[in-house]
Write an enzyme that holds these catalytic residues in place. Sequence first.
Site, mmCIF file in Angstrom:
data_model
loop_
_atom_site.group_PDB
_atom_site.id
_atom_site.type_symbol
_atom_site.label_atom_id
_atom_site.label_comp_id
_atom_site.label_asym_id
_atom_site.label_seq_id
_atom_site.Cartn_x
_atom_site.Cartn_y
_atom_site.Cartn_z
ATOM 1 C CG ASP A 1 48.973 39.169 42.338
ATOM 2 O OD1 ASP A 1 49.279 38.549 43.132
ATOM 3 O OD2 ASP A 1 48.514 40.403 42.810
ATOM 4 C CG ASN B 1 42.432 37.242 38.887
ATOM 5 O OD1 ASN B 1 42.460 36.875 40.473
ATOM 6 N ND2 ASN B 1 43.424 37.806 38.465
ATOM 7 C CD GLU B 2 39.532 38.314 35.635
ATOM 8 O OE1 GLU B 2 40.575 37.782 34.701
ATOM 9 O OE2 GLU B 2 39.737 39.015 36.447
ATOM 10 C CG ASP C 1 31.764 48.107 25.952
ATOM 11 O OD1 ASP C 1 31.194 48.186 24.695
ATOM 12 O OD2 ASP C 1 32.632 48.921 26.295
ATOM 13 C CB THR D 1 40.987 42.466 44.457
ATOM 14 O OG1 THR D 1 41.721 41.314 44.239
ATOM 15 C CG2 THR D 1 40.290 42.109 46.031
ATOM 16 C CE1 TYR E 1 37.997 44.778 32.856
ATOM 17 C CE2 TYR E 1 38.220 42.540 32.085
ATOM 18 C CZ TYR E 1 37.890 43.887 31.812
ATOM 19 O OH TYR E 1 37.652 44.373 30.404
ATOM 20 C CG ASN E 2 34.080 42.097 40.642
ATOM 21 O OD1 ASN E 2 33.106 42.019 40.100
ATOM 22 N ND2 ASN E 2 34.646 42.252 41.610
ATOM 23 C CB SER F 1 38.517 48.020 36.819
ATOM 24 O OG SER F 1 39.756 47.500 37.608
ATOM 25 C CB ALA G 1 30.189 49.759 29.009
#
Length: 265
Positions: A51, A122-123, A151, A162, A164-165, A167, A186
């Site tokens: 990916d 992705n983001e 943060d 699916t 970073y989001n 996690s 955070a």
Amino acid sequence: MPHRKNIFFYGKHTPVYEEKIKEFKVLATQQGFTVVEDVSEANIIASVGGDNAFLQAIRKTNFRDDCLYVGVSIDDVGFYTDFTAQDPMIMLEAMKNEEVEVRRYPTIEVTIDEDKPFYCLNECSIRSNVIKTFVIDVYIDDLQFETFRGDGMIISTPTGSTAYNKSVQGAIVDPLLPSMQVSEIASLNNNQYRTLGTSFILSGERTLSLQVVQDGNDHPIIGLDNEALSIRHSKELKIKLSGKHIKVLKLKNNSFWHKVQRKFL
Ligand code: NAP
Ligand code: MN
């Protein structure tokens, strides 16, 4: 016979990948495709790798909406890679029948301080680059929605949901829903700073604006998929769905939810 014939291969310059790409080029030529070395002549772009390689191929080729992208992994299939190097003929056959098996993935557009926009598959993430929180005023369209301190934040596309989001406990979103998800990293919550505390999903009609409060403690780093952007003193990020879609060749019977199930359940 489809109109797409010119294929460009994108992959890491290591002996293993170069050897694989050489094999693919021979096979593609035998199957009636023209292998091009100049990406501007391509109408099919094949990334060879995971990916990560796929995201890189899209970025390096400027999110072309006039091209069909194909992801081929060396070992396991991933979220963007439907094909594996073990059976390249499956990929070549699918390319000949592209009308039936193409996905259209939404992308987001990020404008920083009114500069020229960047795109993400992705983001887009913004987070502190030092061991200190920073403050962001969050606007949904013209509404000042919340003031975030912590943060950072992640704004993901449906396909990025699916990654970073996920996690940070964000929801997984069906890529058939043109939308973007806003997730916190955070957040500090107290009487002065209050945020929703959960992720939220915005429709494609909305614009999210993140205004970094310039209080001297702000040292954000901005991530666009797998690349970091080194822009100092970013004040405002405007984020919306771009309207640009990435067309990706898919394997039959391999929906987004098949992938989610295979990878996580
Ligand atoms: P990486 O840190 O080397 O790997 C991140 C992992 O995420 C890899 O296993 C990658 O797959 C996988 N991945 C990439 N896009 C995905 C997607 N849409 N759905 C599910 N998994 C996905 O970074 P990278 O390989 O350069 O990938 C960049 C991405 O990593 C970023 O866009 C971000 O989403 C993610 N990331 C996650 C965290 C976190 O979860 N804490 C932190 C930073 C970045 P491959 O092994 O096939 O490449
Ligand atoms: Mn990786």
